[in-house]
Structure formats: C-alpha cells, structure tokens
Design a protein around this motif. Structure first.
Motif, PDB file in Angstrom:
ATOM      1  N   THR A   7       0.986  -1.129  -0.109  1.00 53.74           N
ATOM      2  CA  THR A   7       0.021   0.023   0.003  1.00 53.74           C
ATOM      3  C   THR A   7       0.989   1.368  -0.060  1.00 53.74           C
ATOM      4  O   THR A   7       0.598   2.319   0.455  1.00 53.74           O
ATOM      5  CB  THR A   7      -0.980   0.105   1.274  1.00 53.74           C
ATOM      6  N   VAL A   8       2.139   1.321  -0.531  1.00 53.52           N
ATOM      7  CA  VAL A   8       3.176   2.231  -0.649  1.00 53.52           C
ATOM      8  C   VAL A   8       2.268   3.561  -1.496  1.00 53.52           C
ATOM      9  O   VAL A   8       1.584   3.236  -2.491  1.00 53.52           O
ATOM     10  CB  VAL A   8       4.406   1.845  -1.517  1.00 53.52           C
TER      11      VAL A   8
ATOM     12  N   MET B  32       9.546   3.484  11.413  1.00 54.72           N
ATOM     13  CA  MET B  32       8.946   2.710  10.345  1.00 54.72           C
ATOM     14  C   MET B  32       7.769   2.614  10.169  1.00 54.72           C
ATOM     15  O   MET B  32       7.012   2.481   9.012  1.00 54.72           O
ATOM     16  CB  MET B  32       9.799   1.122  10.375  1.00 54.72           C
ATOM     17  N   ARG B  33       7.001   2.344  11.486  1.00 53.96           N
ATOM     18  CA  ARG B  33       5.702   2.225  11.358  1.00 53.96           C
ATOM     19  C   ARG B  33       5.020   3.553  10.818  1.00 53.96           C
ATOM     20  O   ARG B  33       3.989   3.339  10.275  1.00 53.96           O
ATOM     21  CB  ARG B  33       4.961   1.953  12.742  1.00 53.96           C
ATOM     22  N   GLU B  34       5.331   4.566  11.245  1.00 50.68           N
ATOM     23  CA  GLU B  34       4.704   5.870  10.870  1.00 50.68           C
ATOM     24  C   GLU B  34       4.931   6.084   9.362  1.00 50.68           C
ATOM     25  O   GLU B  34       4.141   6.515   8.799  1.00 50.68           O
ATOM     26  CB  GLU B  34       5.678   7.007  11.667  1.00 50.68           C
ATOM     27  N   ARG B  35       6.203   5.618   8.938  1.00 53.60           N
ATOM     28  CA  ARG B  35       6.387   5.832   7.555  1.00 53.60           C
ATOM     29  C   ARG B  35       5.421   4.766   6.624  1.00 53.60           C
ATOM     30  O   ARG B  35       4.995   4.812   5.628  1.00 53.60           O
ATOM     31  CB  ARG B  35       7.801   5.662   7.172  1.00 53.60           C
ATOM     32  N   SER B  36       5.020   3.605   7.408  1.00 56.37           N
ATOM     33  CA  SER B  36       4.124   2.613   6.748  1.00 56.37           C
ATOM     34  C   SER B  36       2.762   3.385   6.802  1.00 56.37           C
ATOM     35  O   SER B  36       2.138   3.111   5.672  1.00 56.37           O
ATOM     36  CB  SER B  36       4.270   1.175   7.408  1.00 56.37           C
ATOM     37  N   ILE B  37       2.517   3.747   7.764  1.00 52.42           N
ATOM     38  CA  ILE B  37       1.060   4.569   7.869  1.00 52.42           C
ATOM     39  C   ILE B  37       0.854   5.651   6.860  1.00 52.42           C
ATOM     40  O   ILE B  37      -0.063   5.785   6.300  1.00 52.42           O
ATOM     41  CB  ILE B  37       0.977   5.123   9.186  1.00 52.42           C
ATOM     42  N   THR B  38       1.845   6.443   6.599  1.00 57.50           N
ATOM     43  CA  THR B  38       1.943   7.439   5.828  1.00 57.50           C
ATOM     44  C   THR B  38       2.269   6.923   4.353  1.00 57.50           C
ATOM     45  O   THR B  38       1.928   7.878   3.153  1.00 57.50           O
ATOM     46  CB  THR B  38       2.945   8.633   5.856  1.00 57.50           C
ATOM     47  N   GLY B  39       2.544   5.797   4.133  1.00 58.79           N
ATOM     48  CA  GLY B  39       2.420   5.093   2.602  1.00 58.79           C
ATOM     49  C   GLY B  39       4.122   5.480   1.975  1.00 58.79           C
ATOM     50  O   GLY B  39       4.233   5.347   0.908  1.00 58.79           O
TER      51      GLY B  39
END
Length: 628
Positions: free
Chosen positions: A350-351, A484-491
């Motif tokens: 989901t990038v 990492m989790r934050e960057r995953s959330i923001t895509g």
C-alpha cells in the motif's frame, strides 16, 4: 481427536492431565509455606488439575528453591504472567486446546460456549474464584463505557453483535452468539490473553457501582486519578505485574514493591495444579527476575548467573554459550524458533508512490526478487547451515505444512529472475547496470530496518550483492521501529526487513490473522489493515485481487463451524502466499538458545515463540524443579 470434536464430547483431558477428586490423592504439604495458611486440602480446588508427569516423559519433581533469570528492562517482570501460562484453556505441547483453570468447556454449534470453573478454586489471596469473577468482567468491566469506551473487543463480537451472557450457577457461565465464534477459545489461550475474569472481590471497592464514594475519592487522589474509572483501570492489572495487591491465578505472584531492579515472584499457595504424588505445583518457590543491560545478558548467562534464560539470547550467542557450559555447569538447549522466517523482506503493498505501487503489486517483480536470492548461501554464512532456506510460511511442526509453501519461487535462479524483470519491461539500464523504472528512475529499493537485529543488517548486505546481479540496487536504511511504522502509515515506506510471521506453527483452529490484511500495524499492508480495523473509516479498501481473496477467506474462517472448513480456508490462504510471494522470506527454523542451570524437567528440545507458546509457558514452567 480434533478440537471441535473434543469440545463437543467434553473430552479435553489428555493422558497427562487428569481431573480427580481430592479424596483420591495422597496430598503432601508444601514445605516452607506460611504456617497461618490453610492446609493443602483446603487450598486446592475440590477437583484440581492432576498432572501425570511420567506420561509426559518427565520426572516427579520436588518442591522448593528459586529460579534466577535476567530481564533487559523492568517492565519485563510482566513475563511472569506469560511464562506461568495459567489460562482458562491453553495449548499443550501437541498444540491442542485443553482446559486448565476451567474444569470443562462445552461448545454447541460453534456458537454456544459453556464454561465451568473448578468448585473450591481460590485466588492467590484465598478468596473463592468462580462464575461471579467472569460475570464481573463481562458486565461491569468490558461492557462499561467508562472503563472500556471502545466497546467490546472483536473476539466478543460476531457480525458486530455481542453475546448473550448467563450465569448458570456459582461455577458455570454461558456465552451465546447468533453465529459461530471460532475466535473465542484461541483468544483465551494467548500469551497475553484478555483475562475474561477479574477478582471481583478486590476490584469492586474501586467501582462506582459497588464501592464507597469517599473511599474511591481518597484512593483516586493517592494515584492522581481524575475519577473512579482511571483508578479502577490502574488497579485492574492482570498482565503487567505492577499492582502487588491484585490477586492472581498464576503459579507465581508479585507481592513486593520494594525494588525496580530485582523482582521476587512468590509461589501462589492456592494454585490449582497438583502432581500424581500429591505435591501442589509449582515446584519452584520463587522466580527472581534481575534487570540487566540486554547486551550483557549473553555474557552473564555464560557466567552462570541465570538458571533459565532465553530472553535477550539469539542465534549469534550460541557459540559463546556452548564454550562456557563445562566451566559454569549449565546446558545450552537449542529450541525450535516458531517464526515463519527468521528474516523476511516485506514489500509495502500500500505504498503511496504510484509507480512503486504498481511494481510491487506485480507478482513477477516479487518472484524475480525472490529468485535472485541465494538462500542456501545466506543460511551457511549467517546460521552455519542450521536454518532452513525458504519462504516465510508455516513450519513442518504445523499440521498445515506443505513443502511447496516453503520452496515455491524460493530457489536461486538469477537467470529466471532476469527474464521476469525483462518481461515486466524493465529492460533499460543506467551506466552502472541498474535497471530503470517505468518513469526513468533507477531501480533503487530502500529497505528500512529497525536496527534491532544485527543479523538483519548482515542479511541485507548479502542480498544487496545478489540483487545487483539482476540490475536491482538495494539501499539499507537504518531507522527505528516507531519511525518505520509511521512511514508505513503515511505510505512512504517502500520495503522493510523484519522477522517473519509470528505464528509459524498454526493449526486450523488458530485464527489466520497474520496472513490476511486485518491489522494496521503490519508493514506490508498498513492501509488495508487500518481499513479493516476501523470498519472502513480509515485506510484503504483492498483493491488487489490476492488481498481481496485473503479477506474473503478470513471472513469465512470467522463464520466457520468445523475444523474441516477451517483447514480448507487455511490451505487456500497459505497457497496464495506461496504463489504470490507476498513476503520474501529468507531462512526459517533457526535455533533459539535456552540456557538451563540446575533446573530439571526443562525439555532439551522445545518450541520457542509468543503465540502459541508463551515462551516457556507451553512447556509448563510450573513443572520445572530445582536440581540437587
């Protein structure tokens, strides 16, 4: 016998677990206990859980002594409630659910659950435990909006509806849903369970419905709580082991609040288990947890400072630990790690970047990256050949295992990898030989790492060279878990390295939640998981066919009625993962070192994992005893 058949027949008890009346046992008093306590016959339930150790291939132990172990931070004292693993129902070493705290469970049509506690069972303070404690949890805690504003957790809802709850008598309760609820019992058996019972006699004094308002106000002021609800939540501490006053049903209980560097967990004199010789468990009097720098724990274990140690030890420590065995008189057992893979590279499906999104969702691209990795070389270099090269999937110990799940698209074949990348259309290269993406950017993949495991960094170094051979550049980017989790959330996260599926040894009766996008904290599909968890209010609805099918299958599992249905669902989900290479697993079955010093009944071969397993819990730490 399958779990469901066992439940319907009411036959939980294996050869090693025998329920029997106290009159049939030659009970022996536990030495060293407070003489003011009642005799053992009055401390045990009328029908305790009798453990036949010889049937399990273990020895009858003896009571007394301490286990010293090391923890890397003070809050790890909560692990005593993991390792003790007293659960309403729990997994045995064959991964079957069996009653433990409960005397019996009856399941009808997969939706009606009748739970029977043991008559005469008592909390660690000697107060009776029974149906009222389960009622208090359901009606006065989890259903109370002030204490639980988010509403009932998913395992207590079916199609968004709560159960009908009934108290049948002082030892029996019933939960009835309109449709099957296969989540219910596995949730109760987790390493961190929901504890659907509470010591009502203790907590009622802090509840606005039962307690004295002046007392509550005074207690709230002591802990700077704004009202009764945060006070109650602070006192209601079944897992973290911070409230030394709350009674417990676990084998060891924290009763002292005199140090945050050394914790002494004392035996529960009212524990419900007993061996065939009439000795009440646990055998060990105290578990002593000492806080130490996590980086020093391997050296301290080698020096013989721990009787039982797996926490803060990993594969890289085995050589050093083996060298110290003779000098410091301990054994380094090698248990099977239950993760689906020791290391896995996770494309973020989901990038946000549309070019990356299209590329990462192209099955040929993920297959090419997987085929370009020499897993046998990784296994030799990083794990001395002791692991198993292959995909991130279920392990041979799982009854769902098929060899194909491990091997498909996991052979080293750079020629086929190159052909797949060419087929996608990634044929243009820059002067350095790196392929160009459809928009002209060089095919440079930033793989983010939390920096918590050196072996992950080492693996990425090797993969970098392998991918370069097929025209793909890998850049490892050290980060932190939260970032990492934050960057995953923001895509923004394109790819990450992590360990594999937490549960690599599932049965069909365990929910396939790791294998479908139902959790928003997963680095491979955060937006889809967030969509599921928020009921469509956040994240993104899955718009990729394999993910859509995984969701359909997960929802089918939630409404399934038989083990046969659930097995078919699991098999299709695992086949999708094998066909699609959603995670690029590298090596699995890497041994976990367990240091054992002066403790008996600890298996030399075991499984080490969180769910199922609870670290030592599945092997029953209450049956370990001190050697002469």
């Amino acid at each position: 016998m399958t779990l469901l058949n066992s439940l319907r027949a009411g036959l939980f008890l294996t050869a090693a677990l025998i329920a029997g009346p106290l009159a049939a046992l030659d009970l022996k008093e536990t030495p060293g206990l407070d003489p003011s306590l009642p005799p053992v016959a009055e401390r045990l339930p009328a029908e305790p859980l009798v453990v036949d150790l010889e049937a399990k291939g273990r020895q009858i132990g003896k009571q007394g002594g301490s286990i010293d172990t090391l923890i890397g931070r003070a809050k790890d004292v909560r692990l005593i409630n993991v390792w003790g693993y007293a659960r309403l129902v729990g997994y045995d070493e064959q991964l079957e659910l069996v009653p433990d705290i409960l005397k019996d469970v009856q399941v009808e049509d997969g939706r009606i659950f009748t739970l029977q506690t043991r008559k005469g069972h008592k909390w660690s303070d000697g107060h009776p435990f029974g149906a009222e404690d389960i009622r208090y949890y359901f009606e006065d805690v989890v259903s109370n909006e002030s204490l639980n504003p988010s509403g009932l957790p998913p395992f207590l809802q079916v199609n968004g509806k709560p159960p009908v709850f009934e108290v049948l008598d002082e030892t029996t309760v019933r939960f009835t849903w309109d449709d099957p609820n296969p989540l219910f019992l596995p949730e109760l058996a987790k390493a961190r369970p929901p504890f659907i019972y509470r010591p009502a006699h203790y907590l009622k004094q802090f509840h606005e419905k039962y307690g004295d308002p002046d007392f509550i106000a005074g207690e709230a002021e002591k802990v700077k709580a704004r009202s009764w609800a945060p006070l109650h939540n602070k006192k209601d501490d079944m897992y973290n082991a911070q409230n030394v006053d709350i009674p417990s049903l676990q084998p060891w209980v924290r009763k002292r609040d005199d140090s945050d560097l050394r914790f002494i967990l004392e035996r529960n004199p009212f524990y419900h288990r007993v061996d065939t010789e009439g000795q009440q468990l646990p055998y060990i009097d105290d578990v002593v947890m000492t806080v130490a720098d996590g980086k020093l724990i391997p050296a301290k274990s080698q020096a013989g400072e721990s009787n039982l140690q797996a926490r803060n030890l990993n594969f890289a420590d085995i050589t050093v630990l083996k060298k110290g065995e003779k000098q410091n008189d301990y054994t380094t057992a090698l248990w099977a790690n239950t993760k689906g893979s020791e290391i896995t590279i996770q494309p973020n499906m989901t990038v946000k970047d549309p070019v990356w999104r299209e590329l990462l969702r192209d099955t040929r691209f993920r297959h090419a990256l997987s085929l370009a990795i020499d897993r046998k070389l990784l296994n030799r270099v990083l794990f001395f050949g002791l692991g198993k090269p292959g995909n991130d999937t279920v392990l041979p110990a799982s009854p769902l295992y098929k060899a194909e799940y491990t091997t498909k698209w996991a052979d080293y074949d750079p020629e086929q990898a190159n052909a797949l990348l060419d087929e996608i259309g990634l044929t243009e290269r820059n002067d350095d030989g790196i392929r160009l993406m459809p928009d002209g950017r060089p095919l440079e993949i930033i793989v983010e790492t939390a920096g918590e495991e050196q072996v992950q960094d080492d693996a990425l170094e090797l993969v970098t060279e392998m991918w370069k051979e097929v025209g793909v550049e890998l850049f490892a980017k050290p980060s932190q878990r939260d970032n990492m989790r934050e960057r995953s959330i923001t895509g923004e996260l394109v790819m990450s390295v992590w360990w594999g599926f937490e549960n690599g040894i599932p049965t069909s009766e365990m929910p396939p939640e790791d294998y479908a996008p139902v959790h928003g904290d997963r680095l491979s599909w955060n937006a889809w998981g967030d969509y599921y968890e928020t009921g469509g209010e956040g994240g993104e609805k899955p718009d990729w066919k394999p993910a859509e099918r995984l969701m359909e299958l997960y929802n089918s599992w939630l409404t399934s009625r038989t083990p046969e249905e659930r097995t078919k669902i699991w098999e299709e989900m695992l086949q999708i993962h094998a066909d699609e290479t959603i995670h690029i697993g590298l090596v699995s079955s890497v041994p976990q070192p367990v240091v054992i010093k002066d403790i008996e009944n600890v298996p030399l071969e075991g499984i080490y994992g969180w769910d199922p397993g609870a670290h030592f819990g599945i092997h029953r730490m209450d049956e370990f005893y001190k050697a002469d």
